[in-house]
Design a protein around this motif. Structure first.
Motif, PDB file in Angstrom:
ATOM      1  N   VAL A 118      10.217   5.296  -8.144  1.00 12.50           N
ATOM      2  CA  VAL A 118       9.283   6.077  -7.326  1.00 12.50           C
ATOM      3  C   VAL A 118       7.835   5.616  -7.573  1.00 12.50           C
ATOM      4  CG1 VAL A 118       8.320   8.358  -6.854  1.00 12.50           C
ATOM      5  CG2 VAL A 118      10.791   8.068  -7.143  1.00 12.50           C
ATOM      6  N   VAL A 119       7.361   5.760  -8.800  1.00 12.36           N
ATOM      7  CA  VAL A 119       5.937   5.491  -9.064  1.00 12.36           C
ATOM      8  C   VAL A 119       5.596   4.014  -8.840  1.00 12.36           C
ATOM      9  CG1 VAL A 119       4.069   5.646 -10.755  1.00 12.36           C
ATOM     10  CG2 VAL A 119       5.869   7.394 -10.713  1.00 12.36           C
ATOM     11  N   GLN A 120       6.351   3.129  -9.477  1.00 12.75           N
ATOM     12  CA  GLN A 120       6.043   1.701  -9.342  1.00 12.75           C
ATOM     13  C   GLN A 120       6.401   1.187  -7.938  1.00 12.75           C
ATOM     14  OE1 GLN A 120       4.301  -0.367 -10.890  1.00 12.75           O
ATOM     15  NE2 GLN A 120       4.982  -2.368 -10.189  1.00 12.75           N
ATOM     16  N   ALA A 121       7.479   1.696  -7.358  1.00 10.53           N
ATOM     17  CA  ALA A 121       7.831   1.284  -5.995  1.00 10.53           C
ATOM     18  C   ALA A 121       6.725   1.700  -5.026  1.00 10.53           C
ATOM     19  CB  ALA A 121       9.172   1.893  -5.582  1.00 10.53           C
ATOM     20  N   LEU A 166       4.499  -0.715  -2.597  1.00  9.60           N
ATOM     21  CA  LEU A 166       4.414  -0.527  -1.138  1.00  9.60           C
ATOM     22  C   LEU A 166       2.955  -0.441  -0.683  1.00  9.60           C
ATOM     23  CD1 LEU A 166       7.414   1.916  -0.572  1.00  9.60           C
ATOM     24  CD2 LEU A 166       7.285  -0.487   0.123  1.00  9.60           C
ATOM     25  N   HIS A 167       2.113   0.178  -1.505  1.00 10.04           N
ATOM     26  CA  HIS A 167       0.674   0.165  -1.195  1.00 10.04           C
ATOM     27  C   HIS A 167       0.144  -1.275  -1.224  1.00 10.04           C
ATOM     28  CE1 HIS A 167      -0.384   4.357  -0.753  1.00 10.04           C
ATOM     29  NE2 HIS A 167       0.248   4.688  -1.871  1.00 10.04           N
ATOM     30  N   ASN A 168       0.586  -2.045  -2.216  1.00 11.44           N
ATOM     31  CA  ASN A 168       0.144  -3.445  -2.280  1.00 11.44           C
ATOM     32  C   ASN A 168       0.592  -4.205  -1.033  1.00 11.44           C
ATOM     33  OD1 ASN A 168      -0.624  -2.622  -4.825  1.00 11.44           O
ATOM     34  ND2 ASN A 168       0.921  -3.824  -5.920  1.00 11.44           N
ATOM     35  N   THR A 171       7.703   5.714   4.148  1.00 14.46           N
ATOM     36  CA  THR A 171       8.495   5.493   2.936  1.00 14.46           C
ATOM     37  C   THR A 171       7.750   6.019   1.713  1.00 14.46           C
ATOM     38  OG1 THR A 171       9.459   3.534   3.978  1.00 14.46           O
ATOM     39  CG2 THR A 171       9.718   3.752   1.585  1.00 14.46           C
ATOM     40  N   ILE A 172       6.452   5.766   1.675  1.00 13.40           N
ATOM     41  CA  ILE A 172       5.634   6.262   0.566  1.00 13.40           C
ATOM     42  C   ILE A 172       5.652   7.797   0.548  1.00 13.40           C
ATOM     43  CG2 ILE A 172       3.238   6.466  -0.244  1.00 13.40           C
ATOM     44  CD1 ILE A 172       2.860   3.504   0.643  1.00 13.40           C
ATOM     45  N   THR A 173       5.535   8.404   1.706  1.00 13.02           N
ATOM     46  CA  THR A 173       5.566   9.875   1.796  1.00 13.02           C
ATOM     47  C   THR A 173       6.907  10.406   1.303  1.00 13.02           C
ATOM     48  OG1 THR A 173       4.036   9.890   3.659  1.00 13.02           O
ATOM     49  CG2 THR A 173       5.442  11.839   3.381  1.00 13.02           C
ATOM     50  N   TYR A 174       7.973   9.728   1.696  1.00 13.93           N
ATOM     51  CA  TYR A 174       9.299  10.145   1.245  1.00 13.93           C
ATOM     52  C   TYR A 174       9.412  10.038  -0.279  1.00 13.93           C
ATOM     53  CZ  TYR A 174      14.334  10.153   0.494  1.00 13.93           C
ATOM     54  OH  TYR A 174      15.597  10.434   0.032  1.00 13.93           O
ATOM     55  N   LEU A 175       8.955   8.949  -0.842  1.00 19.39           N
ATOM     56  CA  LEU A 175       9.030   8.778  -2.299  1.00 19.39           C
ATOM     57  C   LEU A 175       8.246   9.886  -3.009  1.00 19.39           C
ATOM     58  CD1 LEU A 175       8.715   4.893  -2.785  1.00 19.39           C
ATOM     59  CD2 LEU A 175      10.786   6.299  -2.881  1.00 19.39           C
ATOM     60  N   LEU A 211      13.827  -5.131  -4.280  1.00 19.41           N
ATOM     61  CA  LEU A 211      12.488  -4.675  -3.887  1.00 19.41           C
ATOM     62  C   LEU A 211      11.457  -5.786  -4.097  1.00 19.41           C
ATOM     63  CD1 LEU A 211      10.703  -2.264  -2.984  1.00 19.41           C
ATOM     64  CD2 LEU A 211      10.320  -1.808  -5.420  1.00 19.41           C
ATOM     65  N   TYR A 212      11.492  -6.385  -5.278  1.00 16.85           N
ATOM     66  CA  TYR A 212      10.519  -7.438  -5.557  1.00 16.85           C
ATOM     67  C   TYR A 212      10.793  -8.697  -4.740  1.00 16.85           C
ATOM     68  CZ  TYR A 212       8.548  -4.576  -9.230  1.00 16.85           C
ATOM     69  OH  TYR A 212       7.926  -3.562  -9.913  1.00 16.85           O
ATOM     70  N   PHE A 213      12.045  -8.957  -4.459  1.00 11.44           N
ATOM     71  CA  PHE A 213      12.388 -10.121  -3.640  1.00 11.44           C
ATOM     72  C   PHE A 213      11.731 -10.016  -2.270  1.00 11.44           C
ATOM     73  CE2 PHE A 213      14.865 -12.325  -0.462  1.00 11.44           C
ATOM     74  CZ  PHE A 213      15.168 -13.538  -1.046  1.00 11.44           C
ATOM     75  N   HIS A 214      11.895  -8.876  -1.623  1.00  7.94           N
ATOM     76  CA  HIS A 214      11.424  -8.770  -0.247  1.00  7.94           C
ATOM     77  C   HIS A 214       9.900  -8.657  -0.153  1.00  7.94           C
ATOM     78  CE1 HIS A 214      15.363  -8.976   1.495  1.00  7.94           C
ATOM     79  NE2 HIS A 214      15.796  -8.132   0.570  1.00  7.94           N
ATOM     80  N   ILE A 215       9.286  -8.028  -1.148  1.00  8.61           N
ATOM     81  CA  ILE A 215       7.822  -7.972  -1.143  1.00  8.61           C
ATOM     82  C   ILE A 215       7.242  -9.353  -1.457  1.00  8.61           C
ATOM     83  CG2 ILE A 215       5.796  -6.985  -2.290  1.00  8.61           C
ATOM     84  CD1 ILE A 215       7.387  -4.366  -2.552  1.00  8.61           C
TER      85      ILE A 215
END
Lengths: 170, 170
Positions: free
Chosen positions: A7-10, A14-16, A95-99, A139-143
């Motif tokens: 949640v926090v790091q994801a 996503l902000h990045n 997605t951020i709102t959901y997290l 997650l890191y792969f796609h970003i």
């Protein structure tokens, strides 16, 4: 550490990603090219383009948290019908709102959950395995791939854009 | 979860990286090109080439575990003088061997360690922050970028090569 990672790091990543895409838009504007050129750019003919990389990054974060907490059924649905920068940025924001709806205690039983998804045909991973071997690497792969597509096309992004601000202390 | 993420999962990813590079070597052989062409390939003129991406992935794993356990001074030194596939594969193998020297109990105090590195000019992160916001994003960044360089050049690698085998259960 489940909550902090999924949640926090994801959320931070996503902000990045939002900021990296915004740099892509500035680049497109400066070059007088359509943003759709970048959103449809790929590193290889049989690899997903930028837009799809962002969609999958969002789904990885959304379904990662949802599955680890047994809340898949109530997770927001996304039709993968975004085409514009505004639409894909909105997808990230949702997605951020959901997290943000999760709290640390939602993950109390995450480590030992049996987690599956349709394509696994009934097989499962434990929550530990799912987080460490599936959610985080994906997650890191796609970003990173989204970043790489923009960088390959000349957008002025650097490692700091990808990592985001660090909470350095003195 | 420090040991599982920074040793066990990092080791898995380094094995995956070894296999991805081996696929690159098969591709080079089939196309009758020198492997050095791929090792020096980049996605952007001002981004590091494949060889350097692998070096940094190794250092991220090595120094991640070393710093989290307060063992930087005894970590193996690497001069970044690899030029060939054999040399860079050896670097990965040495990193895997080093990670195998850790046990879970080495990380008992990792979360609250104050961790710094020369370029941070005396500032520090806690062990929690260092693992989640620095080590993991960087490790996956450099392995994904190595994969992306090969895929961009036509090597037949896919997501399964990147993720490695999953411990699915029935």
């Amino acid at each position: 550490m489940f909550y902090e990672l999924s949640v926090v790091q994801a959320t931070k990543m996503l902000h990045n990603l939002t900021a990296i895409l915004a740099k892509g838009a500035l680049f497109a504007e400066s070059k007088k090219i359509e943003m759709s050129v970048l959103l449809n750019a790929r590193l290889a003919p049989d690899q997903f383009p930028l837009l799809r990389q962002v969609q999958i990054a969002c789904d990885t974060a959304k379904l990662g948290a949802a599955r680890l907490t047994g809340k898949v059924d109530s997770a927001p649905k996304h039709a993968d019908d975004e085409h514009t920068l505004a639409e894909i940025q909105h997808r990230i924001a949702e997605t951020i709102t959901y997290l943000a709806s999760f709290s640390a205690s939602d993950f109390n039983d995450a480590a030992t959950q049996r987690i599956s998804q349709p394509r696994w045909e009934g097989k499962y991973l434990t929550g530990d395995e799912f987080l460490m071997q599936h959610v985080l690497p994906n997650l890191y792969f796609h970003i990173t791939t989204a970043y790489a597509i923009l960088r390959h096309n000349g957008v002025d992004v650097g490692k700091k854009d990808y990592l985001g601000a660090m909470p350095y202390k003195v």
